[in-house]
Scaffold this motif. Sequence first.
Motif, mmCIF file in Angstrom:
data_model
loop_
_atom_site.group_PDB
_atom_site.id
_atom_site.type_symbol
_atom_site.label_atom_id
_atom_site.label_comp_id
_atom_site.label_asym_id
_atom_site.label_seq_id
_atom_site.Cartn_x
_atom_site.Cartn_y
_atom_site.Cartn_z
ATOM 1 N N THR A 295 44.114 32.533 -58.259
ATOM 2 C CA THR A 295 43.623 32.224 -59.550
ATOM 3 C C THR A 295 43.081 33.381 -60.341
ATOM 4 N N SER A 296 43.202 33.843 -61.413
ATOM 5 C CA SER A 296 42.987 34.624 -62.279
ATOM 6 C C SER A 296 42.864 34.068 -63.828
ATOM 7 N N GLY A 297 41.595 33.339 -64.222
ATOM 8 C CA GLY A 297 41.450 32.891 -65.316
ATOM 9 C C GLY A 297 42.149 31.555 -65.510
ATOM 10 N N ARG A 298 43.120 31.237 -66.504
ATOM 11 C CA ARG A 298 43.822 30.169 -66.398
ATOM 12 C C ARG A 298 45.165 30.196 -65.549
ATOM 13 N N GLU A 299 45.356 31.333 -65.108
ATOM 14 C CA GLU A 299 46.624 31.583 -64.339
ATOM 15 C C GLU A 299 46.386 31.354 -62.795
ATOM 16 N N MET A 300 47.635 30.460 -62.094
ATOM 17 C CA MET A 300 47.390 30.083 -60.771
ATOM 18 C C MET A 300 48.665 30.327 -60.335
ATOM 19 N N MET A 301 48.688 30.748 -59.033
ATOM 20 C CA MET A 301 50.301 31.140 -58.116
ATOM 21 C C MET A 301 50.066 30.879 -56.892
ATOM 22 N N GLU A 302 50.931 30.646 -56.020
ATOM 23 C CA GLU A 302 50.850 30.221 -54.428
ATOM 24 C C GLU A 302 51.275 31.473 -53.973
ATOM 25 N N ALA A 303 50.667 31.884 -52.795
ATOM 26 C CA ALA A 303 51.048 33.017 -52.017
ATOM 27 C C ALA A 303 51.287 32.644 -50.537
ATOM 28 N N ASN A 304 52.300 33.189 -50.195
ATOM 29 C CA ASN A 304 52.650 32.795 -48.738
ATOM 30 C C ASN A 304 53.164 34.068 -47.737
ATOM 31 N N ALA A 305 53.068 33.707 -46.604
ATOM 32 C CA ALA A 305 53.356 34.857 -45.683
ATOM 33 C C ALA A 305 54.625 35.462 -45.892
ATOM 34 N N GLY A 306 54.545 36.750 -45.954
ATOM 35 C CA GLY A 306 55.706 37.724 -46.121
ATOM 36 C C GLY A 306 56.081 38.176 -47.559
ATOM 37 N N GLU A 307 55.260 37.936 -48.500
ATOM 38 C CA GLU A 307 55.236 37.931 -49.931
ATOM 39 C C GLU A 307 54.457 39.393 -50.050
ATOM 40 N N GLN A 308 54.883 40.011 -51.078
ATOM 41 C CA GLN A 308 54.232 41.308 -51.516
ATOM 42 C C GLN A 308 53.722 41.284 -52.986
ATOM 43 N N TYR A 309 52.823 41.931 -53.274
ATOM 44 C CA TYR A 309 52.273 41.810 -54.609
ATOM 45 C C TYR A 309 51.717 43.249 -55.045
ATOM 46 N N PHE A 310 51.835 43.418 -56.323
ATOM 47 C CA PHE A 310 51.370 44.692 -57.034
ATOM 48 C C PHE A 310 50.196 44.288 -58.118
ATOM 49 N N LEU A 311 48.919 44.912 -57.844
ATOM 50 C CA LEU A 311 47.954 44.188 -58.454
ATOM 51 C C LEU A 311 47.489 45.527 -59.490
ATOM 52 N N PRO A 312 47.748 45.298 -60.946
ATOM 53 C CA PRO A 312 47.327 46.525 -61.801
ATOM 54 C C PRO A 312 46.002 46.514 -61.897
ATOM 55 N N ALA A 313 45.565 47.843 -62.586
ATOM 56 C CA ALA A 313 44.072 47.985 -62.596
ATOM 57 C C ALA A 313 43.448 46.955 -63.438
ATOM 58 N N ASP A 314 41.856 46.811 -63.045
ATOM 59 C CA ASP A 314 41.516 45.957 -64.069
ATOM 60 C C ASP A 314 41.737 44.337 -63.400
ATOM 61 N N THR A 315 42.319 44.128 -62.631
ATOM 62 C CA THR A 315 42.798 42.822 -62.082
ATOM 63 C C THR A 315 41.823 42.179 -61.270
ATOM 64 N N SER A 316 41.321 41.015 -61.705
ATOM 65 C CA SER A 316 40.534 40.444 -60.654
ATOM 66 C C SER A 316 40.901 38.691 -60.454
ATOM 67 N N PHE A 317 40.764 38.164 -59.304
ATOM 68 C CA PHE A 317 41.333 36.893 -58.965
ATOM 69 C C PHE A 317 40.553 36.321 -58.071
ATOM 70 N N MET A 318 40.593 35.102 -57.802
ATOM 71 C CA MET A 318 40.037 34.376 -56.313
ATOM 72 C C MET A 318 41.377 34.044 -55.527
ATOM 73 N N ILE A 319 40.899 33.984 -54.426
ATOM 74 C CA ILE A 319 41.748 33.622 -53.040
ATOM 75 C C ILE A 319 41.284 32.486 -52.661
ATOM 76 N N LYS A 320 41.967 31.533 -52.578
ATOM 77 C CA LYS A 320 41.490 30.230 -51.900
ATOM 78 C C LYS A 320 42.668 29.517 -51.075
ATOM 79 N N ASN A 321 42.088 29.666 -49.686
ATOM 80 C CA ASN A 321 42.894 29.323 -48.528
ATOM 81 C C ASN A 321 43.350 28.005 -48.776
ATOM 82 N N ARG A 322 44.551 27.533 -48.528
ATOM 83 C CA ARG A 322 45.388 26.489 -48.738
ATOM 84 C C ARG A 322 46.063 26.047 -47.432
ATOM 85 N N GLY A 323 45.797 26.558 -46.418
ATOM 86 C CA GLY A 323 46.557 26.346 -45.028
ATOM 87 C C GLY A 323 45.638 25.875 -43.949
ATOM 88 N N ASN A 324 46.059 25.632 -42.775
ATOM 89 C CA ASN A 324 45.012 25.230 -41.542
ATOM 90 C C ASN A 324 44.780 26.496 -40.878
#
Length: 338
Positions: A295-324
């Motif tokens: 979650t970053s501001g009003r934006e939200m996306m699901e993240a799953n095993a095996g995925e890869q992300y590029f995080l631009p400079a000045d990016t902040s967000f929250m990680i919330k665990n959704r699994g067991n």
Amino acid sequence: MDERQGKENQVDGHFPEEWIMSVVEARNKGREHLLEGLSVVAGNDITLREWIKGDPEKVLGKAHHEKHGSGTGVLVKIIDSAERLTVQVHPDRKKAEELFFSSYGKTECWHILGGRAINGVTPYVYLGFKPGVTREQWEKLFWDQDIEGMLNCLHRYEVKPGDTFLIEGGTPHAIGSGCFLVEIQEPTDYTFRIEKTTPSGFRIDDFMCHQGIGFDRMFDCFNYEGRTREDTLKKWKIPPCVLQEGGGKREVELIGYKYTPYFGMTLLEVEGEMDVPEESVFSGMYILSGKACFTSGREMMEANAGEQYFLPADTSFMIKNRGNEPFRALRFRGPESE
């Protein structure tokens, strides 16, 4: 590799790598007509390299852009070796500039994620010359293609999940069978191979051995300084360092700038929530296990095993665990810029 990517009819193939956050083209003899190696931005059908060039200072961060230009200065790979990979070496920055007019060599770092015994053999790696190995001896072993003799010149170590090794340019090495690892490195594909045939019998073209510079100059790229088994581990096996822990979250430094200025990597483990504050430079992330909501501001996306992300400079967000299970991810950083 196929299992992590969710493919059906999973097999061990001849391409044991997945490149992450890549702006580097692969150098494969006979496949020059294919544009291989470059990461593509999901949903946009453009390469990450093209996307960064749209506004490199904003995306990479001002400090990085001023010091390193519009390239990321780093490449990450996930590697699964069904067989021992060939004995090889990469140039350091001095040799890369001399031979390829490149600002980057290929110092790299391995972090072992897992492994499997193949034909009853525990996962292992080869790293560094033993004391007393000379260039003349090494060249003769190459021309004779005495593979057993080559391997006897190197230290062999069994590996387990959590082990981390730094491989500086000029250091001979080989990834053994059954290793599942992440490799973070300088962003080149300069690899000198001294075996002309892989363990399974796949013939290696001369160009893929010497990368077009000829065999004499290839042997200039080895550091023939040998070390004892203990000194080799002391120099190149990197201990983990816990950066933060508590409240259902943990961050562990796997390789930091005190060991090399070329890249950095941490492991994030989240049972509940974790705030990821903005940084003045870009980073990347690869999801090892679990699932979470970013979650970053009003934006939200699901993240799953095996995925890869590029995080631009000045990016902040929250990680919330959704699994067991704990959400686990690797975070990558480019060269030191400040």
